[in-house]
Write a protein that holds these residues in place. Sequence first.
Motif: not given
Lengths: 431, 327, 195
Positions: B2, B32-33, B35-37, B238-239, B242, B245-246, B249
């Motif tokens: 990251w 989720q955000v 978790a993915r970061t 990259d944030y 994310v 994406e989240v 989805e």
Amino acid sequence: MLTAAIVATILLALVTGNLLGTTIAGLGLVVLWFEMSGNFSVLGNAVWNVFNSFTFTAIPAFILLGEVLGQTGLARRIYGALSPTFARLPGKLLQTNIGTCTVFSAISGSSTATAAVVGSIAYNELERRGYDRRLLVGSIAAGGTLGILIPPSIALIVYGAWQDVSVGALFMAGVLPGLMIALFFMLYIAAAAKLRPAVAPDEGPVEPIGRALLISLQAWPFIILVLAILGTIFFGLATPTESAAIGVATALVLALLYREFSWIKLWRALVNTVTTFSALGFIIVGAVILSQAVSLTGMPREIIALVAEAGLSPPIVITLIYAMYLVLGCFFGPVEMLLITLPFVFPVVTGLGFDPVWFGIALVIVIEIGLLTPPLGINLFVLITVSENRVTLGEAAIACLPFWILMLIALFLITVFPQIALVLPQIAMGG
Amino acid sequence: AWSADEEVSWKVGSPVGPNDPTTLNMQEVAEQVAARTGGKFKIEIVPLETIGFKNIDELRVLKQGVLDAVYLVPYYLSRDEPLLAAMMPHGALIDPNDNLKIKDVQYEIAKEILEGDKWQLKMIAPAPFGALSEIVAVTTTPVNSLEGLRKLKFRHFTKAGLQAFNELGVSTQVIPSSELYLALQTGVLDGSVYGPTYLKSQSIHEVACCYAYIGAFTASYPFSLVSTQKAWEALPADYQKVLVEVNTEMNAKSWEGWATGADEKAADAFLAEKGMQKLEPFPLADREAIQAAMFKVWAEEAEKIGPKAVENMNRIIEALKSGKSAS
Amino acid sequence: MPDRREAGETGGLARIAALLESAVTGLSWAMTAVAALAVGLIVAILLFSAVQRYVLASPFPQTEELAAFLFVVVAFFSIPLGFLKGRQIRIVALWRKLPPALQGWAAILGHLLTIFVLVMIIQETGAFAHLSYEFGSRSWNADFLEWPWQAVIPGSLAVMVLAVAARLLADLGRVLAGRPVAAAEQAARAQVEPE
Ligand code: NA
Ligand code: NA
């Protein structure tokens, strides 16, 4: 740093004898300065949102109703008619305050409106008759809090719609606790009058009951008025807000019948209604700013999280939650307090197994207590205003103290015996 | 890896209450955000009403810098941005599935408005929403036709609906939803349009007997995540990715939930158990008449707002008629 | 009310204060009259909305919004006169215990604090109204322009600033002339000596 600034603001206010509105707004600005890096821009939305609300519009109408009754002499006639009957009770006409508050609670959804209408009907007339000013203020300010307990109730509607709790069940659950508290208040007034007979003036020789009741029939305009207001709600002719205006129209018609109507009197009633707001508006602005600032800090939520995670037993948790509301009640109005805290409190309380309908009632009582708690006790202000500042904030607060304690006792009873609230809804729901 | 392991935290406003499905969906986005970061990008969901604002303040609150982003509910914003509200009115669609035909064009239109000169915001992504599809007419006596409604005192919750139903000869008014329960109980009202899930949450089954399908919720309003340009640009690339994406989805998941209608079926079951009657839907001819009346009101409204609103309306109606459901 | 006999004695400051006070009092009374009409209008609107549901075929949705706007007028237009008449609640218990020499300066500091707080609120509620002006914000149902109603708030509070300023000048004149101050004292009398 924040604490020091808050203390300094309060000290400054006391030393300069400053306006309460300035002081409360100033506290809000201090909190915003330290906690929101001085972003004051939220004030604009907050002040507008609170004042531009349809739920408030019934309040001027209810106050005007009281003023019309006062200006046209109808209030004097009504109390004159009731006086022989009540003269035999300890506390005499002071007892009518609780009765009138109970009746108006069944009309209006708001405690402030209830206190304002009964205050503007009763205060001047009973003061003129020589009743003790403090007991007068205490009984009306406290009686007014029944407004959000006895249905209809804005606070219960907000609570029910927001937390998926049956509004009908909440309304029914409010009835018995409301009547119980009204009874407590009447017993207290009776006791106070027994101990200090001077609180009630000499209302003349006690008439035989038959004759007294006959005279009380002359209070028929009041019955007409209540029927006009309650009846139009009950038969679906008007919403509770609209019924306030129907009450005003009815009062004007009654004044015409008694040949007491004049345009000058109507104009005076209108101006007096406005004057009632003149003392409240700036304080409410201050309160809005302070509550907006505190809610932005997230403090109420953090306190509740702390209580929830401490692993305490349910009675202790509920006691702490009551304590938190008693403290918040010093500074917040009822609906703001619900909006700020309920999302965090509700899951904690129901998670511990408390009944959501019961909690709605307990919450409303603890919030009502806040209406009587200085510095920001809205019902105290209403009565101070109605008395044209002849009662100070301190005097009003002391006058309300016994009623305040009675409400705490009621809260305790309802907490220990939840059935007081729950029995009616359970019967109705066929449980 | 990251971006320099930068810690970022956002406050994101929700226009609905803390227990509303939409807010719960947003909480899930936040989780989720995070978790993915690796927990570096923290999002706090703040229901506006718990910090003293109203849902109509959404865009102002962004402008005032109180929040970094908000979840946009376009029809709340008619006060400050009439163009956003001038989209397919709730209840105008005859079939819930018509939403699929117009959802992309409505998103495009919102993006043009919010990223334009007036607002200069960033429309980040379509967002999860509380899945509602059916609008019902709830009544105190069994009614499922326009003819029947004409004998009632009725309530609608949208401006277009209010005008359209009055033009159709149904005496329709606005009463605050906080007074709906009492109004139905006392007879100030005999009926109202509403959603089955709201009937349940506001205990309307206690004061009304019946309900019937009358039109579709506009699930295709561009519910989306909108931030200030400043907050967006300060976010590491990259944030940003994310976040897009989240939300995308979760938005797709909301559409799946909407298609199954699970929440509404649960509400139906609950209401049936409480003795409420679900009548046959309003006849198609009635629903077409309602749609025509609503379109007429929409057109008048768009005319008042200006040529842009008229153009947007034509784009939406064009998409509806061309009938391709986008995906 | 300003004590007009003083004007001749303490000269300039007191005279300006008295002039300002009487101008603001006149304005405040006019605002109170408008607010009184607004109360009447609110009641008429509520009555009308109940009646129209039964008499007219199509209800009139503007009433609710208009009533809520008028309430803002009632609540705020009444504030300046409420201040001038000493109706707004003060907590004067501690201030009364100050030595007379300090009371005057403390009251002046109090006026300044009130003006400061009012200016902050005016600035933000004014900015809010201005934002609405820029957006062309309109009410949901009746399409009323919102900014004129929103401007009622900073406008009324600005009149209150003038009222406080009149009291500030008058008190300053008294303090400089070595006399006890009136403004807070007046309020204190209202609070303390109701008997
Ligand atoms: Na009530
Ligand atoms: Na309080």
